[in-house]
Design a protein around this motif. Structure first.
Motif, PDB file in Angstrom:
ATOM      1  N   GLY A   1      87.681  16.603 172.035  1.00 31.33           N
ATOM      2  CA  GLY A   1      87.859  14.427 172.148  1.00 31.33           C
ATOM      3  C   GLY A   1      87.366  14.573 173.455  1.00 31.33           C
ATOM      4  N   GLY A   2      87.891  13.159 173.858  1.00 27.08           N
ATOM      5  CA  GLY A   2      87.989  12.175 175.271  1.00 27.08           C
ATOM      6  C   GLY A   2      88.718  11.337 175.287  1.00 27.08           C
ATOM      7  N   ILE A   3      88.694  11.088 176.893  1.00 25.47           N
ATOM      8  CA  ILE A   3      89.025   9.745 177.074  1.00 25.47           C
ATOM      9  C   ILE A   3      88.648   8.819 177.977  1.00 25.47           C
ATOM     10  CG2 ILE A   3      91.481  10.399 176.579  1.00 25.47           C
ATOM     11  CD1 ILE A   3      92.271  10.239 179.127  1.00 25.47           C
ATOM     12  N   ARG A   4      88.590   7.105 178.210  1.00 22.24           N
ATOM     13  CA  ARG A   4      87.908   6.800 179.066  1.00 22.24           C
ATOM     14  C   ARG A   4      89.183   6.396 180.033  1.00 22.24           C
ATOM     15  NH1 ARG A   4      82.680   6.369 178.750  1.00 22.24           N
ATOM     16  NH2 ARG A   4      82.103   6.167 176.695  1.00 22.24           N
ATOM     17  N   GLY A   5      88.532   6.610 181.056  1.00 25.49           N
ATOM     18  CA  GLY A   5      89.618   6.652 182.233  1.00 25.49           C
ATOM     19  C   GLY A   5      90.054   4.724 182.474  1.00 25.49           C
ATOM     20  N   ARG A   6      91.461   4.348 183.537  1.00 22.39           N
ATOM     21  CA  ARG A   6      92.018   3.641 183.399  1.00 22.39           C
ATOM     22  C   ARG A   6      92.062   3.272 185.534  1.00 22.39           C
ATOM     23  NH1 ARG A   6      96.587   3.344 180.131  1.00 22.39           N
ATOM     24  NH2 ARG A   6      97.014   0.983 180.592  1.00 22.39           N
ATOM     25  N   LYS A   7      91.800   2.706 185.667  1.00 25.41           N
ATOM     26  CA  LYS A   7      91.884   2.440 187.190  1.00 25.41           C
ATOM     27  C   LYS A   7      94.084   2.505 187.649  1.00 25.41           C
ATOM     28  CE  LYS A   7      91.492  -0.779 190.777  1.00 25.41           C
ATOM     29  NZ  LYS A   7      90.025  -1.906 191.475  1.00 25.41           N
ATOM     30  N   PRO A   8      94.389   3.351 188.234  1.00 20.65           N
ATOM     31  CA  PRO A   8      95.255   3.167 188.697  1.00 20.65           C
ATOM     32  C   PRO A   8      95.980   2.005 188.945  1.00 20.65           C
ATOM     33  CG  PRO A   8      94.598   5.048 189.271  1.00 20.65           C
ATOM     34  CD  PRO A   8      93.141   3.972 188.968  1.00 20.65           C
TER      35      PRO A   8
END
Length: 236
Positions: free
Chosen positions: A82-89
């Motif tokens: 699958g995959g995930i969407r990045g989140r800004k740290p």
């Protein structure tokens, strides 16, 4: 009278001689015929035996080829899960020590639950990680809930190789840069999740990573300016 008896005797002897000769010739014919039959029989038997042997070798070869193909297929069928969407740290998150990557807002990152098949010389990428408290490895190691000095040869493995912790505390042999070193598995490099607080807002790990302490890189004799990315093989 004597002449007649002698004549009869000669004829009788001549007839016996002819019979003996005929019997001898017949025996010779039988012997030759038996010999030919024996040779043909054994030639056929040897031919059948050779055919069976060749058939056995052919079947064995097919089995070996099938096994090899199966191993290759298993190695190639490790597909993304699958995959995930990045989140800004958030500010102050994502330790960039050792040039660690931080998640990018909205970027798609592939995830894996598996890794390539383990062999006697499993190909991998060697990366660098600090397992010390405050290092870019984040929290304590999964295997023992402890931190480990950069001077200790320890590693984290991609999720598929980590095998749910079955390989914890075992030593693997790493070969690279013309040298080898033994290192203890103490952590998982998560290939299934990332870009959150638990993973210090770093992306999910690829599925073929051996993440090693500085001690491993030193043991392999790699110059410090080249630390971070090296093609290696490893084995249990």
């Amino acid at each position: 009278m004597c002449w007649k008896e002698a004549s009869r005797t000669w004829r009788s002897d001549d007839e016996r001689w002819k019979k003996n000769k005929e019997n001898k010739e017949a025996k010779e014919k039988v012997t030759v015929a038996y010999g030919i039959h024996y040779i043909k029989h054994h030639c056929k038997r040897d031919h059948k035996l050779k055919e069976r042997t060749n058939r056995f070798h052919f079947i064995l070869l097919l089995i070996l080829l099938a096994a090899t193909y199966s191993i290759q297929i298993n190695a190639q069928t490790c597909k993304p899960s699958g995959g995930i969407r990045g989140r800004k740290p958030p500010p102050g998150q994502c330790n960039k020590e050792n040039d660690s990557d931080c998640c990018v807002q909205g970027k798609f990152y592939t995830t894996y639950t598996c890794s390539p098949a383990v062999t006697g010389a499993t190909k991998a990428k060697l990366t660098i990680n600090s397992f010390q408290k405050g290092g870019d490895g984040g929290g304590p190691s999964e295997c023992d809930n402890q931190y480990h000095s950069d001077d200790t040869p320890v590693v984290a493995l991609s999720t598929g190789w980590y095998k749910g912790g079955d390989i914890c505390h075992k030593f693997i042999t790493i070969n690279g840069n013309g040298r080898s070193v033994k290192a203890k598995v103490v952590d998982e490099y998560d290939s299934t999740m990332g870009c959150d607080d638990d993973h210090d807002y770093q992306p999910p790990c690829p599925n073929n990573i051996v993440d090693a302490s500085k001690a491993v890189w030193k043991a392999l004799g790699v110059s410090e300016d080249n630390w971070g990315d090296l093609d290696i093989t490893w084995s249990e």
